[in-house]
Motif scaffolding. Structure first.
Motif, PDB file in Angstrom:
ATOM      1  N   PHE A  19      -2.652-101.184 -28.203  1.00  0.00           N
ATOM      2  CA  PHE A  19      -3.410-102.436 -28.143  1.00  0.00           C
ATOM      3  C   PHE A  19      -4.492-102.410 -27.056  1.00  0.00           C
ATOM      4  O   PHE A  19      -5.307-103.319 -26.980  1.00  0.00           O
ATOM      5  CB  PHE A  19      -2.460-103.608 -27.874  1.00  0.00           C
ATOM      6  CG  PHE A  19      -1.475-103.834 -28.979  1.00  0.00           C
ATOM      7  CD1 PHE A  19      -1.817-104.576 -30.098  1.00  0.00           C
ATOM      8  CD2 PHE A  19      -0.201-103.287 -28.911  1.00  0.00           C
ATOM      9  CE1 PHE A  19      -0.905-104.775 -31.129  1.00  0.00           C
ATOM     10  CE2 PHE A  19       0.711-103.479 -29.937  1.00  0.00           C
ATOM     11  CZ  PHE A  19       0.360-104.219 -31.055  1.00  0.00           C
ATOM     12  N   HIS A  20      -4.483-101.376 -26.241  1.00  0.00           N
ATOM     13  CA  HIS A  20      -5.446-101.297 -25.132  1.00  0.00           C
ATOM     14  C   HIS A  20      -6.158 -99.944 -25.185  1.00  0.00           C
ATOM     15  O   HIS A  20      -6.004 -99.119 -24.288  1.00  0.00           O
ATOM     16  CB  HIS A  20      -4.736-101.459 -23.787  1.00  0.00           C
ATOM     17  CG  HIS A  20      -4.049-102.780 -23.626  1.00  0.00           C
ATOM     18  ND1 HIS A  20      -4.715-103.936 -23.329  1.00  0.00           N
ATOM     19  CD2 HIS A  20      -2.730-103.111 -23.732  1.00  0.00           C
ATOM     20  CE1 HIS A  20      -3.853-104.945 -23.246  1.00  0.00           C
ATOM     21  NE2 HIS A  20      -2.653-104.467 -23.487  1.00  0.00           N
ATOM     22  N   GLN A  21      -6.908 -99.732 -26.243  1.00  0.00           N
ATOM     23  CA  GLN A  21      -7.583 -98.461 -26.455  1.00  0.00           C
ATOM     24  C   GLN A  21      -8.906 -98.403 -25.676  1.00  0.00           C
ATOM     25  O   GLN A  21      -9.989 -98.236 -26.244  1.00  0.00           O
ATOM     26  CB  GLN A  21      -7.818 -98.245 -27.937  1.00  0.00           C
ATOM     27  CG  GLN A  21      -6.566 -97.868 -28.708  1.00  0.00           C
ATOM     28  CD  GLN A  21      -6.193 -96.405 -28.532  1.00  0.00           C
ATOM     29  OE1 GLN A  21      -7.038 -95.507 -28.552  1.00  0.00           O
ATOM     30  NE2 GLN A  21      -4.916 -96.155 -28.319  1.00  0.00           N
ATOM     31  N   THR A  22      -8.799 -98.529 -24.344  1.00  0.00           N
ATOM     32  CA  THR A  22      -9.974 -98.461 -23.486  1.00  0.00           C
ATOM     33  C   THR A  22      -9.694 -97.543 -22.315  1.00  0.00           C
ATOM     34  O   THR A  22      -8.550 -97.444 -21.842  1.00  0.00           O
ATOM     35  CB  THR A  22     -10.377 -99.839 -22.937  1.00  0.00           C
ATOM     36  OG1 THR A  22      -9.355-100.312 -22.040  1.00  0.00           O
ATOM     37  CG2 THR A  22     -10.579-100.839 -24.061  1.00  0.00           C
ATOM     38  N   LYS A  23     -10.737 -96.904 -21.829  1.00  0.00           N
ATOM     39  CA  LYS A  23     -10.595 -96.025 -20.683  1.00  0.00           C
ATOM     40  C   LYS A  23     -10.173 -96.795 -19.447  1.00  0.00           C
ATOM     41  O   LYS A  23      -9.357 -96.305 -18.646  1.00  0.00           O
ATOM     42  CB  LYS A  23     -11.905 -95.281 -20.422  1.00  0.00           C
ATOM     43  CG  LYS A  23     -11.814 -94.281 -19.280  1.00  0.00           C
ATOM     44  CD  LYS A  23     -13.112 -93.527 -19.094  1.00  0.00           C
ATOM     45  CE  LYS A  23     -12.976 -92.526 -17.954  1.00  0.00           C
ATOM     46  NZ  LYS A  23     -14.246 -91.788 -17.723  1.00  0.00           N
ATOM     47  N   ASP A  24     -10.694 -98.004 -19.290  1.00  0.00           N
ATOM     48  CA  ASP A  24     -10.351 -98.806 -18.114  1.00  0.00           C
ATOM     49  C   ASP A  24      -8.855 -99.091 -18.059  1.00  0.00           C
ATOM     50  O   ASP A  24      -8.232 -98.959 -16.999  1.00  0.00           O
ATOM     51  CB  ASP A  24     -11.131-100.123 -18.121  1.00  0.00           C
ATOM     52  CG  ASP A  24     -12.601 -99.929 -17.790  1.00  0.00           C
ATOM     53  OD1 ASP A  24     -12.960 -98.844 -17.292  1.00  0.00           O
ATOM     54  OD2 ASP A  24     -13.381-100.859 -18.058  1.00  0.00           O
ATOM     55  N   TRP A  25      -8.281 -99.488 -19.214  1.00  0.00           N
ATOM     56  CA  TRP A  25      -6.842 -99.777 -19.222  1.00  0.00           C
ATOM     57  C   TRP A  25      -6.039 -98.509 -18.973  1.00  0.00           C
ATOM     58  O   TRP A  25      -5.075 -98.524 -18.202  1.00  0.00           O
ATOM     59  CB  TRP A  25      -6.427-100.384 -20.563  1.00  0.00           C
ATOM     60  CG  TRP A  25      -4.993-100.851 -20.557  1.00  0.00           C
ATOM     61  CD1 TRP A  25      -4.545-102.090 -20.216  1.00  0.00           C
ATOM     62  CD2 TRP A  25      -3.835-100.071 -20.880  1.00  0.00           C
ATOM     63  NE1 TRP A  25      -3.179-102.135 -20.302  1.00  0.00           N
ATOM     64  CE2 TRP A  25      -2.710-100.911 -20.706  1.00  0.00           C
ATOM     65  CE3 TRP A  25      -3.630 -98.757 -21.291  1.00  0.00           C
ATOM     66  CZ2 TRP A  25      -1.409-100.476 -20.940  1.00  0.00           C
ATOM     67  CZ3 TRP A  25      -2.336 -98.308 -21.508  1.00  0.00           C
ATOM     68  CH2 TRP A  25      -1.232 -99.162 -21.340  1.00  0.00           C
ATOM     69  N   PHE A  26      -6.455 -97.426 -19.626  1.00  0.00           N
ATOM     70  CA  PHE A  26      -5.710 -96.182 -19.447  1.00  0.00           C
ATOM     71  C   PHE A  26      -5.741 -95.728 -17.989  1.00  0.00           C
ATOM     72  O   PHE A  26      -4.708 -95.346 -17.429  1.00  0.00           O
ATOM     73  CB  PHE A  26      -6.262 -95.078 -20.342  1.00  0.00           C
ATOM     74  CG  PHE A  26      -5.567 -93.759 -20.142  1.00  0.00           C
ATOM     75  CD1 PHE A  26      -4.312 -93.537 -20.671  1.00  0.00           C
ATOM     76  CD2 PHE A  26      -6.156 -92.747 -19.387  1.00  0.00           C
ATOM     77  CE1 PHE A  26      -3.649 -92.327 -20.466  1.00  0.00           C
ATOM     78  CE2 PHE A  26      -5.510 -91.546 -19.179  1.00  0.00           C
ATOM     79  CZ  PHE A  26      -4.249 -91.329 -19.716  1.00  0.00           C
TER      80      PHE A  26
END
Length: 223
Positions: A19-26
């Motif tokens: 649900f959080h397919q972003t570099k920032d979240w990762f």
């Protein structure tokens, strides 16, 4: 033995990543991935590799080469999601991901499992496998019987509807089913409750031993 189990946040992290397919979240959660998934999975691979070597089973891997990257290759995919939502590792005879006859470990919120065999083999390899089945039907049937004795069965997910060219002479129903296969894979679920326990390594090793008849038949057929 260095494997103590995957971390308790391993599956929740992978589920959240969907649900959080972003570099920032990762990047904000990278530490969870490194300490609860990647590090322990590397330990698992190396402990399993050592145990199989002691049992003289030619499957090996290490944390640098065996683990699959979490980043997806999106070059030829309509789905541009940058991250996989599962973790995996593979052991085989030369310690790389490219040699046929593998042991695969799959960690996924949707279901974890160990698998072994030939998944989507190259045409030349598949032709050799089929030729060996026709040439040595007793050996092939003995292999299937040994798998059945360990409560394993070749997956029916990889098969043709029609008889492949060059094998039209095969009329035996069992052998015909065999030569129609496009992959030769067995698998066994891994219990979610065991992911955080050191005994997971023993479970994977036991599965590899049970799947050995398939690997031995295939190695002989294709090399």
């Amino acid at each position: 033995m260095s494997f103590k189990g995957l971390g308790p946040q391993a599956l929740p992290f992978l589920k959240a990543l969907a649900f959080h397919q972003t570099k920032d979240w990762f990047e904000a959660n990278r530490a969870i991935y490194e300490t609860e998934i990647k590090g322990p999975l590397g330990d698992l691979v190396e402990d399993v590799s050592a145990a199989l070597a002691a049992a003289k089973i030619p499957l090996r891997g290490d944390r640098k080469k065996a683990l699959f990257r979490l980043h997806r290759d999106t070059r030829f995919s309509k789905d541009k999601s940058p991250y996989k939502t599962n973790a995996g590792a593979v052991l085989n005879r030369d310690g790389t991901k490219g040699t046929g006859g593998m042991l695969y470990i799959h960690i996924d919120p949707a279901g974890c499992f160990a698998a072994a065999g030939w998944y989507m083999p190259e045409p030349e390899t598949l032709a050799k496998f089929r030729a060996a089945i026709v040439k040595s039907p007793k050996a092939y049937r003995a292999m299937e019987a040994a798998l059945a004795g360990a409560k394993l069965k070749l997956s029916d997910d990889y098969t043709l509807k029609r008889t492949p060219r060059g094998f039209e002479q095969v009329t035996d129903p069992d052998l015909l089913t065999a030569v129609k296969r496009t992959g030769f894979v067995v698998s066994r679920p891994l219990k979610e409750a065991d992911l955080g326990k050191a005994k997971l390594a023993e479970t994977v090793v036991a599965f590899a031993k049970d799947a050995l008849p398939l690997l031995q038949f295939g190695w002989k057929a294709t090399t």
